[in-house]
Design an enzyme around this catalytic site. Sequence first.
Site, mmCIF file in Angstrom:
data_model
loop_
_atom_site.group_PDB
_atom_site.id
_atom_site.type_symbol
_atom_site.label_atom_id
_atom_site.label_comp_id
_atom_site.label_asym_id
_atom_site.label_seq_id
_atom_site.Cartn_x
_atom_site.Cartn_y
_atom_site.Cartn_z
ATOM 1 C CD1 TRP A 101 -2.169 -2.119 1.992
ATOM 2 C CD2 TRP A 101 -2.922 -1.364 0.032
ATOM 3 N NE1 TRP A 101 -3.156 -2.974 1.561
ATOM 4 C CE2 TRP A 101 -3.629 -2.529 0.374
ATOM 5 C CE3 TRP A 101 -3.222 -0.720 -1.171
ATOM 6 C CZ2 TRP A 101 -4.640 -3.063 -0.437
ATOM 7 C CZ3 TRP A 101 -4.221 -1.246 -1.986
ATOM 8 C CH2 TRP A 101 -4.917 -2.394 -1.621
ATOM 9 C CG ASP A 171 -3.267 3.913 4.166
ATOM 10 O OD1 ASP A 171 -4.276 3.750 4.871
ATOM 11 O OD2 ASP A 171 -3.043 3.247 3.129
ATOM 12 C CE LYS A 195 -8.824 -3.063 3.826
ATOM 13 N NZ LYS A 195 -7.682 -2.328 3.331
HETATM 14 C C1 LIG Z 1 -7.124 -1.928 2.007
HETATM 15 C C2 LIG Z 1 -6.106 -0.885 2.101
HETATM 16 C C3 LIG Z 1 -5.986 0.125 1.115
HETATM 17 C C4 LIG Z 1 -6.837 0.151 -0.130
HETATM 18 O O1 LIG Z 1 -8.137 0.476 0.183
HETATM 19 P P1 LIG Z 1 -9.240 0.701 -0.944
HETATM 20 O O2 LIG Z 1 -10.362 1.279 -0.149
HETATM 21 O O3 LIG Z 1 -9.530 -0.635 -1.523
HETATM 22 O O4 LIG Z 1 -8.697 1.634 -1.955
HETATM 23 C C5 LIG Z 1 -5.032 1.093 1.297
HETATM 24 N N1 LIG Z 1 -4.235 1.095 2.381
HETATM 25 C C6 LIG Z 1 -4.324 0.150 3.338
HETATM 26 C C7 LIG Z 1 -3.415 0.210 4.521
HETATM 27 C C8 LIG Z 1 -5.259 -0.857 3.232
HETATM 28 O O5 LIG Z 1 -5.344 -1.810 4.174
#
Ligand SMILES: *Cc1c(COP(=O)(O)O)cnc(C)c1O
Length: 361
Positions: A101, A171, A195
């Site tokens: 990511w 993030d 998540k």
């Molecule tokens: C799942 C995830 C993403 C991507 O998320 P989307 O909503 O599918 O774009 C980005 N960063 C992290 C840390 C993730 O776990």
Amino acid sequence: MSRVYNFSAGPAVLPEEVLREAAEEMMDYRGSGMSVMEMSHRSKMFETIIGEAEADLRDLLAIPDNYKVLFLQGGASQQFAMVPMNLFKNRVGDYIITGQWAKKAYQEAKLYGTANAVASSADKTFSYIPDVSDLPISDDADYVYICENNTIYGTKFKTLPNTKGKTLVADLSSCFLSEPIDISKYGLIFAGAQKNVGPAGVVIAIIREDLITEDVLPGTPTMLRYKTHADEKSLYNTPPAYGIYICGKVFKWLKNRGGLEAMKEFNEKKAAILYDYLDQSQMFTGTVVEKDRSLMNVPFVTGNEELDALFVKESKAAGFENLKGHRSVGGMRASIYNAMPIEGVEKLVAFMKDFETKHGK
Ligand SMILES: *Cc1c(COP(=O)(O)O)cnc(C)c1O
């Protein structure tokens, strides 16, 4: 009705209380005669829903007044572009590469300027967090970027990088609201809801006001400007209304459970059950350096691909879903977010012990 133990990395398990409440309100939300799904986002009722969601989130995270809370769409992946489009002034971003990511965010930033990889743990398949106490931060960097919890590899920053005065962007998709954080240490954080807090389709961004400006990269679409959404309190256009409503319920659920200090304690206790077992098992091993282990995503392997596949198959038959590791790493991964009950992990470990006895040497 039978519910499984869902160890999916995302979309992931949600609190049963929240799902039950949403089901009860599905046909007639509090005397409105309609579902929240059918409701105008400009109605008084929805205004209350989004207003309470924001207030509860501010409460949970003790968000300072000079930060805006935005409910956005486009997934966490869209933030990979929005961050440089809005924050690039010198067009330089320093990225710490700790997994897929972070790497995707880094590659996206390269579309708009210079992205520097100032540290990486790619040399050991992202199984650790690099030393971030004294990085070669660029003098003209607009920000330093991290992915705080690495969903795929199961690592987590336990201390934030020394950004040498630069804005920290993070993030937090897979660790958001799993423990208290000090918002004032960040310029901008974002998290995809699917998540740890709600359904897919909502992204929460928390951003310091001075970073919300009209000085964005030329050509930045109106919808991709933080200012557009900040000025209109996330109601510039139709927001992901039903998703925000569910997130709001999860925030209330967290408050009822005692807030993020209590969640942290609960998550530590829960993760320890699994890690303690992995540390003494003759069959299974955790893949992450001990000091960098995530409380949310726990990858492990047997060291034998056929045995891994057998484990995934037998665990599924026993009611444990989505234990297969990410397609890029193989093995297994148990995601044990806030809503995973402690019994889920206890039963998983009991199942692993049985499996080990049955198939071990
Ligand atoms: C799942 C995830 C993403 C991507 O998320 P989307 O909503 O599918 O774009 C980005 N960063 C992290 C840390 C993730 O776990």
